[in-house]
Design a protein around this motif. Structure first.
Motif, PDB file in Angstrom:
ATOM      1  N   GLU A   1     -14.577  25.966  28.860  1.00 27.64           N
ATOM      2  CA  GLU A   1     -13.377  25.602  28.133  1.00 27.64           C
ATOM      3  C   GLU A   1     -13.462  26.248  26.750  1.00 27.64           C
ATOM      4  N   LEU A   2     -12.585  27.205  26.506  1.00 32.47           N
ATOM      5  CA  LEU A   2     -12.626  27.981  25.273  1.00 32.47           C
ATOM      6  C   LEU A   2     -11.366  27.736  24.458  1.00 32.47           C
ATOM      7  N   LEU A   3     -11.550  27.428  23.186  1.00 27.95           N
ATOM      8  CA  LEU A   3     -10.431  27.226  22.283  1.00 27.95           C
ATOM      9  C   LEU A   3     -10.772  27.862  20.942  1.00 27.95           C
ATOM     10  N   ASP A   4      -9.929  28.767  20.485  1.00 33.83           N
ATOM     11  CA  ASP A   4     -10.123  29.449  19.208  1.00 33.83           C
ATOM     12  C   ASP A   4     -11.451  30.203  19.200  1.00 33.83           C
ATOM     13  N   VAL A   5     -11.465  31.296  19.955  1.00 31.76           N
ATOM     14  CA  VAL A   5     -12.656  32.140  20.082  1.00 31.76           C
ATOM     15  C   VAL A   5     -12.250  33.580  19.805  1.00 31.76           C
ATOM     16  N   ALA A   6     -13.084  34.314  19.070  1.00 24.48           N
ATOM     17  CA  ALA A   6     -12.764  35.703  18.745  1.00 24.48           C
ATOM     18  C   ALA A   6     -13.986  36.589  18.928  1.00 24.48           C
ATOM     19  N   PHE A   7     -13.734  37.772  19.483  1.00 20.80           N
ATOM     20  CA  PHE A   7     -14.745  38.821  19.606  1.00 20.80           C
ATOM     21  C   PHE A   7     -14.239  40.008  18.793  1.00 20.80           C
ATOM     22  N   VAL A   8     -14.871  40.262  17.660  1.00 18.99           N
ATOM     23  CA  VAL A   8     -14.395  41.273  16.716  1.00 18.99           C
ATOM     24  C   VAL A   8     -15.390  42.434  16.666  1.00 18.99           C
TER      25      VAL A   8
ATOM     26  N   ALA B   1     -12.400  29.724  34.291  1.00 21.81           N
ATOM     27  CA  ALA B   1     -12.446  29.243  32.911  1.00 21.81           C
ATOM     28  C   ALA B   1     -11.038  28.895  32.423  1.00 21.81           C
ATOM     29  N   ALA B   2     -10.968  28.022  31.423  1.00 19.43           N
ATOM     30  CA  ALA B   2      -9.710  27.682  30.753  1.00 19.43           C
ATOM     31  C   ALA B   2      -9.830  28.149  29.305  1.00 19.43           C
TER      32      ALA B   2
ATOM     33  N   ASP C   1     -10.707  47.461  24.688  1.00 16.23           N
ATOM     34  CA  ASP C   1     -10.813  48.587  25.600  1.00 16.23           C
ATOM     35  C   ASP C   1     -11.552  48.072  26.829  1.00 16.23           C
ATOM     36  N   ILE C   2     -10.828  47.852  27.919  1.00 19.00           N
ATOM     37  CA  ILE C   2     -11.390  47.224  29.120  1.00 19.00           C
ATOM     38  C   ILE C   2     -11.550  48.278  30.211  1.00 19.00           C
ATOM     39  N   GLY C   3     -12.772  48.398  30.726  1.00 20.65           N
ATOM     40  CA  GLY C   3     -13.024  49.387  31.753  1.00 20.65           C
ATOM     41  C   GLY C   3     -12.513  48.972  33.120  1.00 20.65           C
ATOM     42  N   GLN C   4     -12.747  47.716  33.498  1.00 17.68           N
ATOM     43  CA  GLN C   4     -12.369  47.242  34.828  1.00 17.68           C
ATOM     44  C   GLN C   4     -12.010  45.770  34.762  1.00 17.68           C
ATOM     45  N   VAL C   5     -10.968  45.387  35.512  1.00 16.68           N
ATOM     46  CA  VAL C   5     -10.574  43.984  35.612  1.00 16.68           C
ATOM     47  C   VAL C   5     -10.729  43.534  37.056  1.00 16.68           C
ATOM     48  N   ILE C   6     -11.456  42.440  37.253  1.00 16.87           N
ATOM     49  CA  ILE C   6     -11.586  41.806  38.560  1.00 16.87           C
ATOM     50  C   ILE C   6     -10.753  40.527  38.537  1.00 16.87           C
ATOM     51  N   GLY C   7      -9.980  40.295  39.598  1.00 10.97           N
ATOM     52  CA  GLY C   7      -9.122  39.112  39.617  1.00 10.97           C
ATOM     53  C   GLY C   7      -7.918  39.274  38.727  1.00 10.97           C
ATOM     54  N   MET C   8      -7.161  40.334  38.966  1.00  4.73           N
ATOM     55  CA  MET C   8      -6.012  40.657  38.116  1.00  4.73           C
ATOM     56  C   MET C   8      -5.035  39.489  37.995  1.00  4.73           C
ATOM     57  N   GLU C   9      -4.904  38.693  39.062  1.00  2.00           N
ATOM     58  CA  GLU C   9      -3.974  37.566  39.026  1.00  2.00           C
ATOM     59  C   GLU C   9      -4.367  36.533  37.974  1.00  2.00           C
ATOM     60  N   GLY C  10      -5.633  36.508  37.593  1.00  3.48           N
ATOM     61  CA  GLY C  10      -6.094  35.565  36.586  1.00  3.48           C
ATOM     62  C   GLY C  10      -5.658  35.907  35.181  1.00  3.48           C
ATOM     63  N   LEU C  11      -5.058  37.083  35.000  1.00  5.15           N
ATOM     64  CA  LEU C  11      -4.600  37.481  33.666  1.00  5.15           C
ATOM     65  C   LEU C  11      -3.267  36.847  33.288  1.00  5.15           C
ATOM     66  N   ARG C  12      -2.684  36.079  34.190  1.00  6.70           N
ATOM     67  CA  ARG C  12      -1.436  35.387  33.837  1.00  6.70           C
ATOM     68  C   ARG C  12      -1.655  34.548  32.572  1.00  6.70           C
TER      69      ARG C  12
ATOM     70  N   ASN D   1     -13.979  39.734  34.509  1.00  8.12           N
ATOM     71  CA  ASN D   1     -13.649  38.973  35.713  1.00  8.12           C
ATOM     72  C   ASN D   1     -12.782  37.792  35.304  1.00  8.12           C
ATOM     73  N   ALA D   2     -11.505  37.833  35.691  1.00  7.42           N
ATOM     74  CA  ALA D   2     -10.563  36.769  35.335  1.00  7.42           C
ATOM     75  C   ALA D   2     -10.173  35.926  36.547  1.00  7.42           C
ATOM     76  N   SER D   3     -10.911  36.011  37.615  1.00  8.80           N
ATOM     77  CA  SER D   3     -10.560  35.304  38.848  1.00  8.80           C
ATOM     78  C   SER D   3     -10.444  33.801  38.612  1.00  8.80           C
ATOM     79  N   GLY D   4      -9.292  33.235  38.956  1.00 10.94           N
ATOM     80  CA  GLY D   4      -9.097  31.798  38.853  1.00 10.94           C
ATOM     81  C   GLY D   4      -9.003  31.270  37.442  1.00 10.94           C
ATOM     82  N   ALA D   5      -8.921  32.147  36.454  1.00  7.96           N
ATOM     83  CA  ALA D   5      -8.875  31.703  35.059  1.00  7.96           C
ATOM     84  C   ALA D   5      -7.499  31.149  34.703  1.00  7.96           C
ATOM     85  N   GLN D   6      -7.473  30.248  33.722  1.00  9.82           N
ATOM     86  CA  GLN D   6      -6.235  29.716  33.177  1.00  9.82           C
ATOM     87  C   GLN D   6      -6.175  30.138  31.707  1.00  9.82           C
ATOM     88  N   LEU D   7      -5.329  31.117  31.414  1.00  9.94           N
ATOM     89  CA  LEU D   7      -5.297  31.721  30.093  1.00  9.94           C
ATOM     90  C   LEU D   7      -4.003  31.376  29.363  1.00  9.94           C
ATOM     91  N   THR D   8      -4.149  31.010  28.096  1.00  9.47           N
ATOM     92  CA  THR D   8      -3.009  30.749  27.230  1.00  9.47           C
ATOM     93  C   THR D   8      -3.267  31.412  25.882  1.00  9.47           C
TER      94      THR D   8
END
Length: 226
Positions: A140-147, A159-160, A190-201, A175-182
């Motif tokens: 469960e991630l809230l207010d996270v940054a990778f700079v 993950a949520a 710069d992303i090389g590969q995405v697994i679970g494209m449907e999880g990017l919703r 890997n975004a499989s089954g993720a809940q993203l808001t």
């Protein structure tokens, strides 16, 4: 009464951070003996180097600063880290599953395997860090940054995540499989590969990223492009 604004009108919300590391400016200086004694509240450690540092379930690191933390492995499954800063850390293996982190910063650090599944992170920042495999499955991630970070692989399976941003980050595999993203902002990554494209919703991408992902998105929608 004015109509509620749509998500598109509001735009993607950025992570919000309340923690100011300047509050750690006047801490007691710590050493190896103090660390072994479990002094983990309001202490500044510098130059700690050891093969293993292990914390137990329920242990808490609070209001501490670590400069130059050099470990072979760091085991803190089920532990909490609160309002603390880690600068110049070099840790090949971190086992932090099922823990709780709040208002934590990693700066100019190298973490190899970061096992952080089923964690609760809030107000976490990684700046100019090199990360290997980051396992955030079920987190469960809230207010996270990778700079300005380089990440070999990030696993967000189930993950949520809310208000997570990648600013100037390079991610080899996501890997975004089954993720809940808001309000997850991938535009700066710069992303090389995405697994679970449907999880990017729920994520936000740039027009350039959309172009690169077009074939995978068409395949997901069952669209034939000839």
């Amino acid at each position: 009464m004015p109509a509620a604004r749509s998500r598109k009108t509001q735009g993607t919300q950025s992570p919000s951070f309340d923690f100011d590391e300047s509050v750690l400016g006047a801490l007691d200086a710590g050493d190896d003996a103090m660390l072994d004694a479990g002094r983990l509240d309001g202490v500044a450690y510098s130059g700690i180097s050891r093969e293993t540092w292990e914390l137990g379930t329920g242990d808490t690191v609070e209001a501490c600063r670590f400069d130059g933390l050099d470990l072979g492995t760091w085991a803190l499954r089920g532990a909490r880290v609160v309002e603390s800063v880690f600068a110049g850390a070099n840790i090949p293996a971190v086992s932090a599953a099922r823990g709780g982190w709040r208002d934590v910063e990693f700066v100019d650090s190298r973490l190899g395997s970061l096992e952080a599944f089923d964690v609760a992170w809030r107000g976490i920042r990684f700046t100019r860090c090199k990360l290997g495999y980051v396992n955030l499955r079920g987190a469960e991630l809230l207010d996270v940054a990778f700079v300005d970070c380089t990440i070999d692989e990030m696993d967000l399976l189930d993950a949520a995540a809310r208000r997570v941003a990648f600013d100037g980050a390079r991610v080899g595999t996501l890997n975004a499989s089954g993720a809940q993203l808001t309000d997850v902002d991938l535009r700066g990554a710069d992303i090389g590969q995405v697994i679970g494209m449907e999880g990017l919703r729920g994520a936000t991408i740039s027009p350039e990223q959309l172009h690169l992902m077009a074939a995978a998105l068409a395949d997901l929608a069952g669209v034939v492009v000839e």
